[in-house]
Design an enzyme around this catalytic site. Structure first.
Site, PDB file in Angstrom:
ATOM      1  N   ILE A   1       0.859  -1.194   0.000  1.00 42.76           N
ATOM      2  CA  ILE A   1       0.000   0.000   0.000  1.00 42.76           C
ATOM      3  C   ILE A   1       0.894   1.243   0.000  1.00 42.76           C
ATOM      4  O   ILE A   1       1.006   1.949   1.010  1.00 42.76           O
ATOM      5  CB  ILE A   1      -0.966   0.018   1.216  1.00 42.76           C
ATOM      6  CG1 ILE A   1      -1.683  -1.320   1.373  1.00 42.76           C
ATOM      7  CG2 ILE A   1      -1.996   1.148   1.049  1.00 42.76           C
ATOM      8  CD1 ILE A   1      -2.549  -1.418   2.622  1.00 42.76           C
ATOM      9  N   PRO A   2       1.560   1.507  -1.132  1.00 44.78           N
ATOM     10  CA  PRO A   2       2.371   2.720  -1.196  1.00 44.78           C
ATOM     11  C   PRO A   2       1.477   3.948  -1.073  1.00 44.78           C
ATOM     12  O   PRO A   2       0.341   3.945  -1.551  1.00 44.78           O
ATOM     13  CB  PRO A   2       3.036   2.634  -2.574  1.00 44.78           C
ATOM     14  CG  PRO A   2       2.176   1.722  -3.380  1.00 44.78           C
ATOM     15  CD  PRO A   2       1.551   0.774  -2.404  1.00 44.78           C
ATOM     16  N   HIS A   3       1.999   4.983  -0.420  1.00 48.22           N
ATOM     17  CA  HIS A   3       1.191   6.183  -0.241  1.00 48.22           C
ATOM     18  C   HIS A   3       2.076   7.403  -0.037  1.00 48.22           C
ATOM     19  O   HIS A   3       3.265   7.278   0.253  1.00 48.22           O
ATOM     20  CB  HIS A   3       0.215   6.022   0.927  1.00 48.22           C
ATOM     21  CG  HIS A   3       0.871   5.647   2.213  1.00 48.22           C
ATOM     22  ND1 HIS A   3       1.207   4.339   2.512  1.00 48.22           N
ATOM     23  CD2 HIS A   3       1.289   6.378   3.264  1.00 48.22           C
ATOM     24  CE1 HIS A   3       1.785   4.301   3.704  1.00 48.22           C
ATOM     25  NE2 HIS A   3       1.858   5.519   4.185  1.00 48.22           N
ATOM     26  N   GLY A   4       1.477   8.563  -0.215  1.00 46.45           N
ATOM     27  CA  GLY A   4       2.202   9.811  -0.026  1.00 46.45           C
ATOM     28  C   GLY A   4       1.246  10.979  -0.026  1.00 46.45           C
ATOM     29  O   GLY A   4       0.088  10.852  -0.439  1.00 46.45           O
TER      30      GLY A   4
END
Length: 156
Positions: free
Chosen positions: A65-68
């Site tokens: 779950i990559p996020h930014g």
């Protein structure tokens, strides 16, 4: 806010072909190009990569779950991919990932960002749901599965 409402056929992939983690992140961020300005796309890409450097967002069970967050975004955006072949992602369980859910949003919406990450995590923790996603052949099918699962999981 519903997860399925953040997804769009342009940002959902039923069999994404990638070779490594960097390619996954680049392709998912690039899928947002139709909705986020060109300059902001690069800031989003940097934010997601910087977050990944802190600690891998490979959460186990074949999921990342990559996020930014960036100051230039006004809304939250998402992309989702089922990979055609599992890829090493430095996940916490040391197993390759085969599903990746990208979440990006405004710097100012910390609370919403955390709630959405939690919701994604809860949905994706369900093995039957993950298995049903793998059976989907189109991005529209995947979005419909998310819609159905959210209705079941979060109604009431």
């Amino acid at each position: 806010m519903n997860i399925f409402s953040l997804l769009d056929p342009q940002t959902v992939f039923s069999a994404l072909e990638v070779n490594d983690k960097a390619e996954i992140l680049n392709k998912l961020v690039s899928s947002l190009e139709g909705t986020i300005s060109e300059g902001e796309i690069e800031r989003v890409r940097e934010a997601v990569i910087e977050r990944e450097k802190i600690m891998s967002t490979g959460v186990g069970k074949g999921l990342a779950i990559p996020h930014g967050k960036t100051a230039g975004l006004q809304e939250t955006y998402a992309a989702f991919a089922i990979l055609d072949e599992p890829v090493d992602y430095e996940a916490i369980d040391d197993k390759p990932v085969n599903m990746v859910f990208l979440l990006v949003g405004p710097q100012s919406s910390n609370s919403l960002h955390i709630k959405l990450l939690s919701r994604i995590s809860r949905l994706m923790n369900n093995k039957d749901f993950r298995d049903s996603l793998r059976e989907c052949k189109t991005s529209e099918d995947i979005i419909e599965r998310f819609k159905d699962e959210e209705h079941v999981s979060f109604s009431g």
